[in-house]
Structure formats: structure tokens, C-alpha cells
Design an enzyme around this catalytic site. Structure first.
Site, mmCIF file in Angstrom:
data_model
loop_
_atom_site.group_PDB
_atom_site.id
_atom_site.type_symbol
_atom_site.label_atom_id
_atom_site.label_comp_id
_atom_site.label_asym_id
_atom_site.label_seq_id
_atom_site.Cartn_x
_atom_site.Cartn_y
_atom_site.Cartn_z
ATOM 1 N N ARG A 57 -6.645 -66.279 19.470
ATOM 2 C CA ARG A 57 -5.934 -65.979 18.232
ATOM 3 C C ARG A 57 -4.578 -65.397 18.591
ATOM 4 O O ARG A 57 -4.395 -64.953 19.732
ATOM 5 C CB ARG A 57 -6.709 -64.868 17.517
ATOM 6 C CG ARG A 57 -7.280 -65.211 16.208
ATOM 7 C CD ARG A 57 -8.252 -64.114 15.870
ATOM 8 N NE ARG A 57 -7.922 -63.537 14.602
ATOM 9 C CZ ARG A 57 -8.579 -62.523 14.079
ATOM 10 N NH1 ARG A 57 -9.568 -61.954 14.751
ATOM 11 N NH2 ARG A 57 -8.253 -62.051 12.909
ATOM 12 N N LYS A 108 -13.120 -61.215 19.601
ATOM 13 C CA LYS A 108 -12.418 -61.200 18.310
ATOM 14 C C LYS A 108 -11.574 -62.461 18.055
ATOM 15 O O LYS A 108 -10.758 -62.489 17.140
ATOM 16 C CB LYS A 108 -11.523 -59.960 18.120
ATOM 17 C CG LYS A 108 -12.180 -58.618 18.278
ATOM 18 C CD LYS A 108 -13.558 -58.453 17.710
ATOM 19 C CE LYS A 108 -13.646 -58.541 16.216
ATOM 20 N NZ LYS A 108 -15.078 -58.464 15.781
HETATM 21 N N1 LIG Z 1 -15.631 -68.564 8.941
HETATM 22 C C1 LIG Z 1 -15.413 -67.320 9.358
HETATM 23 N N2 LIG Z 1 -16.042 -66.270 8.768
HETATM 24 C C2 LIG Z 1 -15.808 -65.012 9.197
HETATM 25 N N3 LIG Z 1 -14.967 -64.689 10.205
HETATM 26 C C3 LIG Z 1 -14.327 -65.695 10.815
HETATM 27 C C4 LIG Z 1 -14.522 -67.043 10.434
HETATM 28 N N4 LIG Z 1 -13.751 -67.823 11.211
HETATM 29 C C5 LIG Z 1 -13.108 -67.011 12.061
HETATM 30 N N5 LIG Z 1 -13.449 -65.730 11.819
HETATM 31 C C6 LIG Z 1 -12.872 -64.598 12.558
HETATM 32 O O1 LIG Z 1 -13.767 -64.207 13.572
HETATM 33 C C7 LIG Z 1 -13.327 -62.913 13.976
HETATM 34 C C8 LIG Z 1 -14.405 -62.243 14.804
HETATM 35 O O2 LIG Z 1 -14.359 -62.840 16.073
HETATM 36 P P1 LIG Z 1 -15.598 -62.859 17.062
HETATM 37 O O3 LIG Z 1 -16.770 -63.480 16.396
HETATM 38 O O4 LIG Z 1 -15.136 -63.507 18.305
HETATM 39 O O5 LIG Z 1 -15.859 -61.311 17.290
HETATM 40 S S1 LIG Z 1 -16.726 -60.692 18.475
HETATM 41 O O6 LIG Z 1 -15.873 -60.650 19.664
HETATM 42 O O7 LIG Z 1 -17.925 -61.479 18.660
HETATM 43 O O8 LIG Z 1 -17.019 -59.315 17.999
HETATM 44 C C9 LIG Z 1 -13.015 -62.206 12.694
HETATM 45 O O9 LIG Z 1 -11.976 -61.290 12.954
HETATM 46 P P2 LIG Z 1 -11.530 -60.118 11.952
HETATM 47 O O10 LIG Z 1 -11.009 -60.821 10.728
HETATM 48 O O11 LIG Z 1 -10.441 -59.407 12.658
HETATM 49 O O12 LIG Z 1 -12.725 -59.282 11.682
HETATM 50 C C10 LIG Z 1 -12.613 -63.345 11.735
HETATM 51 O O13 LIG Z 1 -11.275 -63.332 11.366
#
Ligand SMILES: Nc1ncnc2c1ncn2[C@@H]1O[C@H](COP(=O)(O)OS(=O)(=O)O)[C@@H](OP(=O)(O)O)[C@H]1O
EC number: 2.8.2.-
Length: 334
Positions: free
Chosen positions: A171, A88
Site C-alpha cells: 500500500r 497492513k
Molecule cells: N475488502 C476489505 N475489507 C476490509 N479491509 C480491507 C479490504 N481490502 C483491503 N482492506 C485493508 O486491509 C487492511 C488490513 O491489512 P492486513 O489484513 O494486511 O492487516 S494485518 O497485517 O493482517 O493486520 C485494512 O487497513 P486499515 O484500513 O488501515 O485498517 C484495510 O484498509
């Protein structure tokens, strides 16, 4: 027979046609959009790489063999860099954005080789077989966020390649924990199951202290996990990416990663644009092809009791300080 020959000819024309169109579109898209390339031995002929990528795409689609497409030099390389976590933290966004670089090839799926006993028992050639095709000068990157928190992983990666480059995207720890909870909650709701509130999971009901047995809390104690990794790898082999800044200003973070990976700076403002509907930056590969991350990225978090958030922030504070000290990178977390 004649029909088969005609079909083959049609297929060849189709491949050549799409390659020609792809190349023209690519050239149009790149002209005037790239930062001035840095001269020197590292410089890679961008256009030919993009052309090869188009060929690669055709190979994946089954439109010809390696030999027919002139791709004999293609190899499946073990990763030279791995995004080891944090769950995340923005691991998918980071991988997809790095893949904009012509020298980077991503493993699309999370492979879970080092953290999953069954996969690990399949051996290194199984792992290699999961890697995308690439040219020898390119680097392969995979991401499996569970690597960061799984005890056995550092030693296993060290045994594969002791000089591998390791990327960790973090984060603000409390927000990360809530994001982690939100993902699990969504899974439960999809199966029509009930689930505890975040407050109940994160705070021990008898002591009213932070519940360190709760996985979403434990994962956010970054320094504890990093310390295990440091038994195998020197700190210089890690690069810490600011996941909060990757959301608001992705290019600055990507430039730091390019430097860490010794890649020429090729990801440009053209490649990233803010999509107001999504509320995130999306990726632009050329004038015709752009994409945003899936809807599962950027979920709306449930509201959490502010006193619980404060308690968590206080709890993470000393661990954060230690993390800054070890990594040499400071964040603005409370
Ligand atoms: N460009 C862009 N578009 C969409 N989302 C973005 C982007 N950059 C960073 N993020 C943030 O990535 C968070 C998800 O993290 P991960 O990809 O590491 O999640 S996972 O562990 O693979 O499930 C996800 O967390 P949440 O907002 O809590 O859903 C996003 O905030």
C-alpha cells in the site's frame, strides 16, 4: 442400542440433507453468474469441487469420517503460494478473496512457522499439520505478514520449496505506516495504556528527520526487505499486489493473481459486492452465504500532522522508485 442407531441415522440424514440443500443453492447461485469458462485441460469441474467443499465442511464439523464422506483423497499440502506481507497491506482481504476460487484452499490462521523460532523448531510436519485439508489438484495458500520483514525467512522458505510462488501486497507506504500505528494504538487503548502520538514516533526529536528505527517506518521501506528475498528467489517468483486497488477495484487485482498462479479465471463480479456501511468490498460465496472482513480491518486512522506526512512521503520516494524498478510494477504513490 436402538436409540444410538436412531441417532446415527438422524445424523446421516442431516448430513445428506444439508449437502443436498447446499448443492442446490450453489447451482442456483452459479447459474448465469460465472464468466464463460475457458475450455482446455486446466478446466476444473466447478460443481463437483463445490460439492466436495460442502463435504469438507461436514468433515470439519465432525459429521463423519473421511471414509464415510468419501474423502479418502484429502491431503494436507504444504503451501504452493504464500502471502509473505506486507503487514497492513491488505493481506487478509487478499487471502479471503483468493479463497473464493474453487481451486484455492486457505490456511485460516497466520501460522508464523518461518518467522517464529519455536514454531520453526517443531519441523515441517508440524507446519503441514496446520494446513487445511484439500484435494490434490487444489493449491494451499497461507499468509503471515511478518515473513516479509524477518531476516531468517527467505532462506527457510527456499529450503522448503525453491520454486514456491510469493505474493506481496503493498500500500502507499505512509498510509501503511499510519495503519500499522493505528493497530498498535488500539491494542494499547484496549489495555488502558497511553501511547505516543504518531508524529513523535515517526520523527526523531533531535534531528527532526524521519526516525528509521521506528518499526512502522522500516516496514514501509519495501525495497530494503525485497532485496533480502532476491538473494534466494528470482523476481519472477514474486507477484506484487496493489493493496490500494484491492480496496477500490478488487476484481482487477484478483485477475492478475489468478494469472500469476496459473489458475483458470473463476472469481467473478458475482463474488464481490460493495458494502456501503463497511465502506469496503465484501465476499459472496453463493446466494445465501456472504461475508465482510472483521471490524479490525478498515479502522479509522488518527489525524496526523500534514507536514509529517509530507516528510515521510519524501523520505519513502527514492525507495519507492527502486521498488518500481526492481518489480517492474509502478504505483501512483507521491
Ligand atoms: N475488502 C476489505 N475489507 C476490509 N479491509 C480491507 C479490504 N481490502 C483491503 N482492506 C485493508 O486491509 C487492511 C488490513 O491489512 P492486513 O489484513 O494486511 O492487516 S494485518 O497485517 O493482517 O493486520 C485494512 O487497513 P486499515 O484500513 O488501515 O485498517 C484495510 O484498509
Amino acid at each position: 442400542m436402538l436409540f444410538k442407531q436412531q441417532a446415527q441415522l438422524r445424523q446421516k440424514l442431516l448430513v445428506l440433507g444439508s449437502l443436498a440443500i447446499g448443492s442446490v443453492l450453489y447451482l442456483v447461485a452459479r447459474v448465469g453468474t460465472l464468466e464463460s469458462p475457458i475450455p482446455g485441460p486446466e478446466q476444473i469441474p466447478l460443481r463437483s469441487i463445490q460439492f466436495k467443499r460442502a463435504l469438507l465442511h461436514e468433515l470439519r464439523r465432525g459429521n463423519g469420517t473421511k471414509e464415510q464422506l468419501g474423502l479418502q483423497r484429502l491431503v494436507q499440502q504444504l503451501p504452493q503460494a504464500i502471502i509473505i506481507g506486507v503487514r497492513k497491506g491488505g493481506t487478509r482481504a487478499l487471502l479471503e478473496m483468493l479463497n473464493l476460487h474453487p481451486t484455492v484452499v486457505k490456511a485460516s490462521q497466520e501460522i508464523h512457522y518461518f518467522d517464529n523460532a519455536k514454531n520453526y523448531a517443531r519441523g515441517i510436519e508440524w507446519y503441514r499439520s496446520k494446513m487445511p485439508f484439500s484435494f490434490p489438484h487444489q493449491i494451499t495458500i497461507e499468509k503471515s505478514p511478518a515473513y516479509f520483514i524477518t531476516d531468517e525467512v527467505p532462506e527457510r522458505i527456499f529450503k522448503m520449496n525453491s520454486s514456491i510462488k510469493l505474493l506481496i501486497i503493498v500500500r502507499e507506504p505512509t498510509t501503511r505506516a499510519v495503519s500499522d500505528y493505528t493497530q498498535v494504538l488500539e491494542g494499547k487503548e484496549r489495555k488502558n495504556k497511553t501511547y505516543h502520538k504518531f508524529e513523535k514516533l515517526a520523527i526523531d526529536s533531535s534531528t527532526f528527520e524521519v526516525n528509521t528505527k521506528y518499526k512502522a517506518v522500516r516496514t514501509s521501506i519495501y525495497t530494503k526487505h525485497l532485496e533480502r528475498w532476491l538473494k534466494y528467489f528470482p523476481v519472477e517468483q514474486f507477484h506484487i499486489v496493489d493493496g490500494d486497488r484491492l480496496i477500490t477495484d478488487p476484481l482487477s487485482e484478483l485477475k492478475l493473481v489468478e494469472q500469476f498462479l496459473h489458475l483458470p479465471p473463476r472469481i467473478s463480479p458475482f463474488n464481490l459486492y460493495f458494502n456501503a456501511t463497511r465502506g469496503f468490498y465484501c465476499l459472496r460465496f453463493n446466494i445465501v452465504f456472504s461475508k465482510c472482513l472483521a471490524g479490525s480491518k478498515g479502522r479509522i486512522h488518527p489525524e496526523v500532522d500534514p507536514s509529517v506526512l509530507t516528510k515521510l512521503q519524501r523520505f519513502f520516494h527514492p525507495f519507492n522508485q527502486k521498488f518500481y524498478q526492481i518489480t517492474g510494477r509502478t504505483f501512483t504513490w507521491p
